[in-house]
Motif scaffolding. Structure first.
Motif, PDB file in Angstrom:
ATOM      1  N   ASN A   1      -2.774  -0.354 -67.333  1.00 17.27           N
ATOM      2  CA  ASN A   1      -3.725  -0.692 -66.289  1.00 17.27           C
ATOM      3  C   ASN A   1      -3.016  -0.757 -64.941  1.00 17.27           C
ATOM      4  N   VAL A   2      -3.574  -0.087 -63.929  1.00 17.61           N
ATOM      5  CA  VAL A   2      -2.929  -0.056 -62.612  1.00 17.61           C
ATOM      6  C   VAL A   2      -3.263  -1.298 -61.791  1.00 17.61           C
ATOM      7  N   ASN A   3      -4.190  -2.128 -62.264  1.00 15.98           N
ATOM      8  CA  ASN A   3      -4.592  -3.320 -61.527  1.00 15.98           C
ATOM      9  C   ASN A   3      -4.329  -4.586 -62.342  1.00 15.98           C
ATOM     10  N   VAL A   4      -4.251  -5.711 -61.627  1.00 14.09           N
ATOM     11  CA  VAL A   4      -4.171  -7.027 -62.270  1.00 14.09           C
ATOM     12  C   VAL A   4      -5.235  -7.922 -61.653  1.00 14.09           C
ATOM     13  N   ASP A   5      -5.636  -8.925 -62.408  1.00 14.45           N
ATOM     14  CA  ASP A   5      -6.676  -9.833 -61.950  1.00 14.45           C
ATOM     15  C   ASP A   5      -6.146 -10.726 -60.820  1.00 14.45           C
ATOM     16  N   LEU A   6      -6.979 -10.954 -59.813  1.00 14.70           N
ATOM     17  CA  LEU A   6      -6.566 -11.779 -58.674  1.00 14.70           C
ATOM     18  C   LEU A   6      -6.248 -13.206 -59.111  1.00 14.70           C
ATOM     19  N   ASN A   7      -6.983 -13.728 -60.098  1.00 12.74           N
ATOM     20  CA  ASN A   7      -6.698 -15.078 -60.583  1.00 12.74           C
ATOM     21  C   ASN A   7      -5.291 -15.159 -61.164  1.00 12.74           C
ATOM     22  N   TRP A   8      -4.872 -14.107 -61.878  1.00 18.01           N
ATOM     23  CA  TRP A   8      -3.511 -14.073 -62.422  1.00 18.01           C
ATOM     24  C   TRP A   8      -2.492 -14.065 -61.282  1.00 18.01           C
ATOM     25  N   LEU A   9      -2.743 -13.257 -60.261  1.00 26.03           N
ATOM     26  CA  LEU A   9      -1.832 -13.185 -59.122  1.00 26.03           C
ATOM     27  C   LEU A   9      -1.702 -14.544 -58.443  1.00 26.03           C
ATOM     28  N   CYS A  10      -2.835 -15.211 -58.228  1.00 25.30           N
ATOM     29  CA  CYS A  10      -2.802 -16.529 -57.582  1.00 25.30           C
ATOM     30  C   CYS A  10      -1.989 -17.525 -58.403  1.00 25.30           C
ATOM     31  N   LYS A  11      -2.162 -17.490 -59.713  1.00 25.24           N
ATOM     32  CA  LYS A  11      -1.429 -18.413 -60.574  1.00 25.24           C
ATOM     33  C   LYS A  11       0.075 -18.163 -60.486  1.00 25.24           C
ATOM     34  N   GLN A  12       0.462 -16.880 -60.481  1.00 22.64           N
ATOM     35  CA  GLN A  12       1.878 -16.547 -60.410  1.00 22.64           C
ATOM     36  C   GLN A  12       2.499 -17.037 -59.096  1.00 22.64           C
ATOM     37  N   ILE A  13       1.777 -16.836 -58.006  1.00 22.23           N
ATOM     38  CA  ILE A  13       2.307 -17.250 -56.703  1.00 22.23           C
ATOM     39  C   ILE A  13       2.354 -18.767 -56.610  1.00 22.23           C
ATOM     40  N   GLN A  14       1.335 -19.442 -57.124  1.00 24.91           N
ATOM     41  CA  GLN A  14       1.308 -20.899 -57.056  1.00 24.91           C
ATOM     42  C   GLN A  14       2.473 -21.506 -57.833  1.00 24.91           C
ATOM     43  N   ILE A  15       2.782 -20.936 -58.997  1.00 22.38           N
ATOM     44  CA  ILE A  15       3.903 -21.431 -59.793  1.00 22.38           C
ATOM     45  C   ILE A  15       5.204 -21.310 -59.014  1.00 22.38           C
ATOM     46  N   ARG A  16       5.370 -20.216 -58.292  1.00 22.11           N
ATOM     47  CA  ARG A  16       6.633 -19.915 -57.627  1.00 22.11           C
ATOM     48  C   ARG A  16       6.748 -20.541 -56.241  1.00 22.11           C
ATOM     49  N   SER A  17       5.626 -20.732 -55.584  1.00 19.78           N
ATOM     50  CA  SER A  17       5.677 -21.189 -54.190  1.00 19.78           C
ATOM     51  C   SER A  17       5.397 -22.674 -54.026  1.00 19.78           C
ATOM     52  N   GLY A  18       4.653 -23.272 -54.958  1.00 16.95           N
ATOM     53  CA  GLY A  18       4.272 -24.674 -54.816  1.00 16.95           C
ATOM     54  C   GLY A  18       3.149 -24.902 -53.826  1.00 16.95           C
ATOM     55  N   LEU A  19       2.504 -23.829 -53.355  1.00 16.74           N
ATOM     56  CA  LEU A  19       1.392 -23.973 -52.420  1.00 16.74           C
ATOM     57  C   LEU A  19       0.186 -24.594 -53.111  1.00 16.74           C
ATOM     58  N   SER A  20      -0.622 -25.325 -52.332  1.00 26.38           N
ATOM     59  CA  SER A  20      -1.896 -25.796 -52.861  1.00 26.38           C
ATOM     60  C   SER A  20      -2.824 -24.598 -53.016  1.00 26.38           C
ATOM     61  N   LYS A  21      -3.925 -24.774 -53.734  1.00 26.09           N
ATOM     62  CA  LYS A  21      -4.842 -23.652 -53.940  1.00 26.09           C
ATOM     63  C   LYS A  21      -5.461 -23.183 -52.626  1.00 26.09           C
ATOM     64  N   SER A  22      -5.771 -24.120 -51.742  1.00 19.06           N
ATOM     65  CA  SER A  22      -6.352 -23.722 -50.456  1.00 19.06           C
ATOM     66  C   SER A  22      -5.328 -22.993 -49.596  1.00 19.06           C
ATOM     67  N   GLU A  23      -4.083 -23.475 -49.586  1.00 16.41           N
ATOM     68  CA  GLU A  23      -3.028 -22.784 -48.844  1.00 16.41           C
ATOM     69  C   GLU A  23      -2.773 -21.402 -49.428  1.00 16.41           C
ATOM     70  N   LEU A  24      -2.800 -21.319 -50.736  1.00 21.93           N
ATOM     71  CA  LEU A  24      -2.627 -20.036 -51.401  1.00 21.93           C
ATOM     72  C   LEU A  24      -3.750 -19.081 -51.027  1.00 21.93           C
ATOM     73  N   GLY A  25      -4.987 -19.612 -50.979  1.00 20.87           N
ATOM     74  CA  GLY A  25      -6.127 -18.783 -50.605  1.00 20.87           C
ATOM     75  C   GLY A  25      -5.977 -18.206 -49.210  1.00 20.87           C
ATOM     76  N   GLU A  26      -5.512 -19.034 -48.269  1.00 22.59           N
ATOM     77  CA  GLU A  26      -5.294 -18.549 -46.906  1.00 22.59           C
ATOM     78  C   GLU A  26      -4.231 -17.460 -46.892  1.00 22.59           C
ATOM     79  N   SER A  27      -3.198 -17.616 -47.705  1.00 20.97           N
ATOM     80  CA  SER A  27      -2.140 -16.611 -47.788  1.00 20.97           C
ATOM     81  C   SER A  27      -2.667 -15.289 -48.341  1.00 20.97           C
ATOM     82  N   ILE A  28      -3.481 -15.385 -49.380  1.00 25.91           N
ATOM     83  CA  ILE A  28      -4.066 -14.174 -49.981  1.00 25.91           C
ATOM     84  C   ILE A  28      -4.970 -13.472 -48.971  1.00 25.91           C
ATOM     85  N   CYS A  29      -5.820 -14.240 -48.287  1.00 33.95           N
ATOM     86  CA  CYS A  29      -6.723 -13.638 -47.292  1.00 33.95           C
ATOM     87  C   CYS A  29      -5.932 -12.935 -46.198  1.00 33.95           C
ATOM     88  N   ALA A  30      -4.864 -13.577 -45.718  1.00 31.77           N
ATOM     89  CA  ALA A  30      -4.044 -12.976 -44.666  1.00 31.77           C
ATOM     90  C   ALA A  30      -3.410 -11.674 -45.158  1.00 31.77           C
TER      91      ALA A  30
END
Length: 208
Positions: free
Chosen positions: A2-31
């Motif tokens: 599969n050439v794509n991955v689910d956005l929820n999976w991506l958010c979880k991976q970044i949150q584990i590694r960055s320690g960002l809150s979900k709202s901060e993570l959301g702003e990062s994804i949008c940017a």
């Protein structure tokens, strides 16, 4: 693969590694989406005009497949990132879009994860990739989803289009519970999947 991955999976991976809150993570994804570092793909999207939603649907509105979400959509978004499975509500050009599932390109997802994790930035790219990206296997089948939520949302839109939005969400849930039948989902599940559909029919002079 599969050439794509689910956005929820991506958010979880970044949150584990960055320690960002979900709202901060959301702003990062949008940017990142606005900047073109990530591109979202919607398998299905519901589109409707802001001002005429209670009276009619424009020709061609409804379920779209393989919808590439333009980068400027992410500048006009309403989403509760704290939800287990966020629903994305975009407002642009006198139209609204509701999207329930977003995927991103697998390679760009990996690059973005790497950019957010100092350990991965310092590691060998090939090694890091094998550690961070999910493996993809052929589907083994399994039990299908218990409820057809796409059909549920379409019925909710059809019902409110013809009779107008009820005064309370409970009235919509009652109709959908009757539509599902005796083995249907409970109010909690109905709220999760229909909350934004209900809000989309809000009159311009009324707030929930």
């Amino acid at each position: 693969m599969n050439v794509n991955v689910d956005l929820n999976w991506l958010c979880k991976q970044i949150q584990i590694r960055s320690g960002l809150s979900k709202s901060e993570l959301g702003e990062s994804i949008c940017a990142a989406m606005v900047a073109g570092r990530l591109t979202g793909f919607a398998q299905k999207a519901l589109r409707y005009p802001m001002l005429t939603v209670r009276s009619c649907f424009m020709a061609g509105d409804g379920a779209w497949k393989d919808f590439v979400i333009p980068s400027n959509f992410w500048e006009f978004i309403e989403v509760d990132w704290d939800e287990p499975t966020p629903v994305f509500h975009f407002h642009l050009d006198q139209n609204n879009w509701i999207i329930y599932k977003i995927e991103v390109n697998r390679e760009s997802a990996y690059s973005y994860i790497r950019s957010q994790d100092p350990v991965l930035r310092a590691s060998d790219p090939n090694e890091a990739k094998s550690l961070t990206l999910p493996t993809t296997t052929k589907s083994k089948g399994g039990r299908p989803p218990k409820y057809d939520w796409d059909a549920c949302r379409i019925e909710a839109v059809r019902w409110m289009t013809h009779r107008g939005r009820p005064n309370t969400q409970a009235e919509l849930f009652a109709h959908m519970a009757e539509w599902f039948g005796p083995d249907g989902p409970g109010d909690t599940q109905l709220k999760q999947h229909l909350r934004l559909v209900y809000r989309a029919f809000r009159p311009t002079n009324q707030a929930d």
